[in-house]
Design a protein around this motif. Structure first.
Motif, PDB file in Angstrom:
ATOM      1  N   ALA A 233      -3.607   3.408  -1.821  1.00  0.00           N
ATOM      2  CA  ALA A 233      -4.095   2.440  -3.004  1.00  0.00           C
ATOM      3  C   ALA A 233      -3.034   1.304  -3.027  1.00  0.00           C
ATOM      4  O   ALA A 233      -1.925   1.244  -2.257  1.00  0.00           O
TER       5      ALA A 233
ATOM      6  N   GLN B 117      -2.977  11.149  -4.819  1.00  0.00           N
ATOM      7  CA  GLN B 117      -4.257  10.778  -4.947  1.00  0.00           C
ATOM      8  C   GLN B 117      -4.018   9.217  -4.798  1.00  0.00           C
ATOM      9  O   GLN B 117      -5.144   8.533  -4.531  1.00  0.00           O
ATOM     10  N   TYR B 118      -3.043   8.711  -4.774  1.00  0.00           N
ATOM     11  CA  TYR B 118      -2.563   7.386  -4.440  1.00  0.00           C
ATOM     12  C   TYR B 118      -2.509   6.729  -3.181  1.00  0.00           C
ATOM     13  O   TYR B 118      -2.434   5.349  -2.752  1.00  0.00           O
TER      14      TYR B 118
ATOM     15  N   PHE C 192      -2.107   1.032  -9.820  1.00  0.00           N
ATOM     16  CA  PHE C 192      -2.584   0.890  -8.751  1.00  0.00           C
ATOM     17  C   PHE C 192      -4.179   0.555  -8.760  1.00  0.00           C
ATOM     18  O   PHE C 192      -4.780   0.922  -9.522  1.00  0.00           O
TER      19      PHE C 192
ATOM     20  N   THR D 175      -7.167   1.710  -6.324  1.00  0.00           N
ATOM     21  CA  THR D 175      -7.533   2.430  -5.422  1.00  0.00           C
ATOM     22  C   THR D 175      -8.426   1.939  -4.566  1.00  0.00           C
ATOM     23  O   THR D 175      -9.262   1.107  -4.913  1.00  0.00           O
TER      24      THR D 175
ATOM     25  N   ARG E  39       0.739  -1.252   0.182  1.00  0.00           N
ATOM     26  CA  ARG E  39      -0.172  -0.064   0.162  1.00  0.00           C
ATOM     27  C   ARG E  39       0.940   1.289   0.079  1.00  0.00           C
ATOM     28  O   ARG E  39       1.955   1.210   0.551  1.00  0.00           O
TER      29      ARG E  39
END
Length: 423
Positions: A137, A133-134, A197, A199, A123
């Motif tokens: 994820a 934004q990840y 990824f 999410t 992760r």
């Protein structure tokens, strides 16, 4: 354990290496480079045998020499990064965490992400602004290689890895190192890779990411998913890696300790801590060693000495030490010391360093490449039983749900235990 700071200093110096100097695609070794690496490997073989306290304690001399001979024969078909990866893998055969061929002691670049392995998932727990934004994820693949295959490829080479807990920490870190991913044959080119990824909301997101210098990596990966301090602001701070905060309502102090200062600074800081605890009638003390990778354990003992003189503390049940997979070398040793000297309960994961193990870091440099090699000079028995890591008194396994919610399960357990009157 005391001399791990030598490696830290070398690593810090490499932060100054410019990214521009590393962006050229590595080529197969030229004949002169092949000759120089042959000389380096000959030197490595003899110097390691001369200086290590017990070089063949895990791998036999015959097996170790066979692996080196095989690498020498392959040199004409390899590039520099592939040679470094193979030297890391062969050095890991020695079987102790202080014997390393550290990629960090030479020029290297990183992808601006930090990972943590939780419940078997890889992760994202920190990222630069461009990839914030990840956060949270799951990493699915790198350049089309499934993450399970990536981990399987890296596992025999990443360092340090004294036990399965330390291996998880080292794997997560080396997933960011461009040189290693390319040298292991995972990425298709140096300087850029395609990360895929998944999410938290179920979306599959591919992203082409460029690597950056270590200095930029450290300064850019500031978006973080987790929390550390249970209380608002530090009351005392020597640095970002050593500070104390308190909560008057619960009469509890939290001491964050992730790296070692020099002895004089630690002594003065520890005296200030003791006075602060006594003046504020603090009953409970939490020492957090989960991010501490080592230094000089005598400096860690200098922290405990004034604390031992603090009468306001609950010496029966009020001292806690948080440990985890990144607690290594001197920090692992000090965790044992604090359990013994402070009557502390250890809470969290087992340490990444083993309490019965080869230790004390020495080093030499290869004559042509200048690469640093470290080795163990001593053997420590910090407890009678041989275990994988120092086993905590209260084992708190990090979970996926805790990670995604930003919950610190080990710290929450301690605070709950304090609220419940140490039941």
């Amino acid at each position: 354990m005391k001399t791990i700071t030598t490696l830290v200093a070398v690593i810090a110096a490499t932060c100054a290496v410019s990214a521009q100097a590393l962006t050229q695609q590595p080529l197969t070794l030229a004949p002169q480079q092949v000759r120089e690496w042959r000389e380096d490997i000959t030197f490595y073989r003899s110097a390691l045998a001369e200086h290590h306290i017990d070089l063949y304690h895990t791998a036999s001399k015959a097996h170790f020499d066979e692996e080196l001979d095989r690498l020498v024969a392959r040199l004409p078909e390899l590039n520099e990064f592939e040679v470094v990866f193979e030297m890391m893998r062969i050095t890991r055969l020695v079987g102790d965490g202080h014997t390393q061929f550290p990629v960090m002691a030479g020029p290297h670049q990183h992808f601006p992400l930090k990972f943590r392995i939780v419940d078997g998932d890889v992760r994202v727990f920190a990222a630069s602004d461009a990839y914030g934004q990840y956060l949270g994820a799951e990493l699915v693949s790198i350049d089309g290689v499934p993450i399970d295959a990536v981990l399987e490829t890296l596992s025999p080479a990443v360092q340090p890895a004294e036990n399965e807990y330390g291996l998880l920490h080292s794997l997560a870190f080396h997933l960011t190192v461009d040189n290693i991913l390319y040298g292991a044959g995972i990425t298709d080119e140096y300087g850029s890779a395609r990360f895929v990824f998944a999410t938290p909301d179920g979306q599959i997101a591919p992203e082409q990411i460029n690597s950056v210098s270590m200095g930029d990596f450290l300064s850019q990966t500031t978006n973080v998913i987790e929390r550390r301090s249970p209380f608002p602001e530090p009351d005392l701070a020597l640095s970002d890696s050593l500070w104390l905060s308190t909560d008057q309502a619960s009469r509890t102090a939290y001491l964050y300790f992730s790296s070692y200062p020099d002895l004089e600074d630690m002594t003065l800081f520890a005296q200030s801590v003791s006075r602060h605890l006594e003046t504020n009638e603090i009953r409970n003390l939490i020492i957090d060693l989960r991010d501490n990778g080592g230094g000089d354990f005598y400096v860690g003992l200098a922290l405990s000495s004034p604390i031992l003189m603090t009468d306001s503390l609950d010496w029966n049940q009020g001292i806690y030490v948080l440990t985890g997979r990144a607690t290594y070398s001197a920090a692992m040793t000090n965790a044992v010391h604090y359990r013994q000297l402070l009557n502390a309960r250890l809470v969290g994961e087992p340490t990444g360093g083993n309490p019965v193990a080869y230790s004390e870091l020495g080093s030499f440099h290869l004559p042509n490449s200048g690469r640093m090699v470290t080795f163990s000079e001593r053997y420590y028995r910090l407890q009678t039983e041989v275990t994988h890591g120092v086993q905590p008194d209260v084992f708190i396994q990090p979970s996926r749900d805790d990670f995604l919610a930003g919950r610190d399960a080990a710290l929450d357990w301690v605070l709950s235990d304090i609220r419940d009157g140490h039941n």
